[in-house]
Each structure stands twice: as structure tokens, then as C-alpha cells.
Motif scaffolding. Structure first.
Motif, short mmCIF file in Angstrom:
data_model
loop_
_atom_site.label_atom_id
_atom_site.label_comp_id
_atom_site.label_asym_id
_atom_site.label_seq_id
_atom_site.Cartn_x
_atom_site.Cartn_y
_atom_site.Cartn_z
N LEU A 227 4.55 -16.55 1.95
CA LEU A 227 3.38 -15.80 2.42
C LEU A 227 3.13 -16.12 3.89
CD1 LEU A 227 0.99 -16.19 -0.64
CD2 LEU A 227 1.73 -14.02 0.34
N LYS A 228 2.87 -15.10 4.67
CA LYS A 228 2.70 -15.34 6.11
C LYS A 228 1.68 -14.38 6.70
CE LYS A 228 6.65 -12.38 7.31
NZ LYS A 228 7.96 -12.33 8.00
N ILE B 96 -1.89 -10.31 5.89
CA ILE B 96 -1.08 -11.16 5.02
C ILE B 96 0.05 -10.32 4.45
CG2 ILE B 96 -1.03 -12.49 2.87
CD1 ILE B 96 -3.89 -13.34 3.42
N VAL B 97 1.28 -10.82 4.60
CA VAL B 97 2.47 -10.11 4.12
C VAL B 97 2.95 -10.77 2.83
CG1 VAL B 97 4.79 -9.31 4.68
CG2 VAL B 97 3.07 -9.56 6.49
N ILE B 98 3.17 -9.95 1.78
CA ILE B 98 3.60 -10.45 0.47
C ILE B 98 5.13 -10.57 0.45
CG2 ILE B 98 3.55 -10.03 -2.01
CD1 ILE B 98 0.81 -10.62 -0.72
N PRO B 99 5.67 -11.75 0.07
CA PRO B 99 7.13 -11.95 0.14
C PRO B 99 7.90 -11.37 -1.02
CG PRO B 99 6.06 -13.96 -0.61
CD PRO B 99 4.96 -12.99 -0.29
N THR C 84 -8.26 -4.48 1.99
CA THR C 84 -7.46 -3.28 1.73
C THR C 84 -5.97 -3.65 1.68
OG1 THR C 84 -7.28 -2.73 4.09
CG2 THR C 84 -9.15 -1.82 2.88
N ARG C 85 -5.20 -2.74 1.09
CA ARG C 85 -3.76 -2.97 0.89
C ARG C 85 -2.96 -1.77 1.36
NH1 ARG C 85 -1.03 -2.26 -5.06
NH2 ARG C 85 1.16 -2.71 -4.52
N TRP C 86 -1.86 -2.08 2.06
CA TRP C 86 -0.85 -1.06 2.33
C TRP C 86 0.44 -1.51 1.66
CZ3 TRP C 86 4.00 -1.33 4.53
CH2 TRP C 86 4.65 -0.10 4.71
N ARG D 177 1.02 -5.38 2.52
CA ARG D 177 0.24 -6.00 3.58
C ARG D 177 -1.23 -5.91 3.22
NH1 ARG D 177 3.89 -6.29 8.04
NH2 ARG D 177 2.18 -6.84 9.44
N LEU D 178 -1.95 -7.02 3.41
CA LEU D 178 -3.37 -7.10 3.08
C LEU D 178 -4.17 -7.40 4.34
CD1 LEU D 178 -3.04 -9.36 -0.10
CD2 LEU D 178 -3.02 -6.87 -0.02
N ARG D 179 -5.32 -6.75 4.47
CA ARG D 179 -6.18 -7.02 5.62
C ARG D 179 -7.63 -6.90 5.19
NH1 ARG D 179 -5.76 -1.55 9.43
NH2 ARG D 179 -6.83 -0.14 7.98
#
Length: 242
Positions: free
Chosen positions: A113-114, A120-123, A159-161, A215-217
Motif C-alpha cells: 500500500l502506498k 492511496i493505491v491498492i496493490p 471516494t474510489r476510482w 485509488r482512494l482519496r
């Protein structure tokens, strides 16, 4: 007759055989046989003990190797987790949102996770617990622009993309979490809004099934950003794998 005569002659030459001598010979023979049997038994027991010890020793080494292998796996496969701390920075790169960091305070990231571009990017695909909190310090005095407003709404949104939504050029985010708090409500014995400052934290968290590359923000209304509190533990955003 000639054979019998020969045997008689041998016995006569050797002399008469005493019964005592015969008994001693028989006892000696039995003693040697018993010693041989005991020796053979001792050798068998020794061999059995050796193989048993060798087998146990081999099992011990195999179990030790297995434990070491398990420990290496546990140390190498750390659970994916990330915890971010944030603040509103009018001079930063993200003037329209909370600016998150993983290298200050209690912030950290591990297991793939980074944080990238304030998201935040999901691996990899799996179940993840997502949580976020923002804290506000708002004035409850009457707003000249909205004299009839008797309350202030505080909100926090995640939110999520996902790559399954569309291309990188056309990012459409969907709401995963949203929480709203209301403050500054008029008291029952007053017609004017409450005086002073209100402190309030908006927290939320839930489990979601996410895909690799998601991706989460967070989203905070621009009017609320100047009222965001600063300090350790006030604003945070995180994810950890289940």
C-alpha cells in the motif's frame, strides 16, 4: 564290530570320562551360548536405540527448519497497511483538499500500500478496512452572508476510482464512505446562533472489496478546509488488508 572295537580303544587310551567333567563341559557350553545370546541382544538393543535417536534427531532438525521457514514467511509477508496524517496547507500542492503524508507523526506504509498523488493505491485484490477522520474548529457566530443559518454541516467523504470504471483520462470516482455532522444549532432559549467555537471530529470506517490498482482519496468541502484543525491525531486516513 571293528568300529565298536576302535571306539573302545580310543576311550581306553584317553582314559575313562568322569561324569563331573561332562557336566562342566555342558555348563561351559551353555554359558558360552548364553553369553552369545546376551551379546547379540545387546547389539540389537544398541542398534535400535541408535536408529531411534537418529530418527528423533532428524525430526528435531526438520521441525526446527519448518519453524524457521514459517518465521521467515511471517517476517517477509507483512500485512498490507497504511496510515496517513493530514493538514490543510494553503501553500501546498493540494489547496482544495487535505494534504496527506505517510512520513510524519504516526504515518507509515507497508505491504505494497502506498501514497501517490495524495491518493492511496491498492496493490492487489482483497478485503480492506478503510477509515478516515477530519477534525474541525468552526465559529458558531452568525454568518453575515447567511443571517438565517442556525447550523453548520461538517462532512467527510472517501471516494474510489477503479480501473474497471474507465480509463486514466476519464476518472470517475464513486463514493465509498460519507459522514455528516451538524453543529451550531440554536439553543432552546436563544434566538441567535451559539457563540464561540465548536470542536467536532467526523470519523467513519468500513470494510470493502477492492481491486488491484484502485485509488482512494478523501473529499472535504472547500468552505470547511480553513476550519480544519492541525496537530497529531486530529486528521488521519488509512487502509489495512484483512
Amino acid at each position: 564290530m571293528e568300529g565298536d572295537f576302535s571306539r573302545v580303544m580310543v576311550d581306553l587310551e584317553n582314559g575313562p570320562v568322569s561324569p563331573t567333567v561332562t557336566l562342566v563341559r555342558e555348563k561351559s557350553t551353555r554359558r558360552w551360548r548364553l553369553c552369545g545370546a546376551l551379546l547379540a541382544m545387546a547389539l540389537c538393543v544398541s542398534a535400535a536405540l541408535f536408529f531411534t535417536w537418529h530418527s528423533k534427531d532428524q525430526d528435531h532438525f526438520e521441525k526446527a527448519d519448518e519453524i524457521q521457514h514459517t518465521l521467515r514467511q511471517l517476517s517477509g509477508n507483512r500485512k498490507a497497511a497504511i496510515h496517513l496524517e493530514g493538514e490543510y496547507n494553503t501553500y501546498g500542492d493540494y489547496k482544495s483538499s487535505v494534504e496527506w503524508t505517510d512520513d510524519e507523526g504516526q504515518g507509515f506504509s507497508q505491504g505494497g500500500l502506498k501514497l501517490n498523488n495524495n491518493e492511496i493505491v491498492i496493490p492487489q485484490m482483497g478485503l480492506y478496512f478503510i477509515y478516515s477522520q477530519v477534525s474541525f474548529h468552526v465559529s458558531c457566530k452568525a454568518d453575515p452572508k447567511h443571517p438565517n443559518q442556525d447550523m453548520v454541516h461538517l462532512s467527510n467523504t472517501v471516494t474510489r476510482w477503479s480501473p474497471s470504471y474507465g480509463t486514466e483520462d476519464n476518472k470517475e470516482y464513486q463514493t465509498l464512505l460519507n459522514s455528516v455532522r451538524t453543529v451550531c444549532k440554536k439553543s432552546s432559549n436563544s434566538e441567535t446562533a451559539s457563540e464561540g467555537k465548536w470542536y467536532n471530529a467526523v470519523y467513519m470506517g468500513a470494510v470493502f472489496s477492492l481491486e488491484k490498482g484502485d485509488r482512494l482519496r478523501t473529499v472535504t468541502e472547500n468552505r470547511l478546509l480553513p476550519h480544519l484543525e492541525s496537530g497529531a491525531g486530529k486528521n488521519f486516513f488509512g487502509v489495512f488488508a484483512l
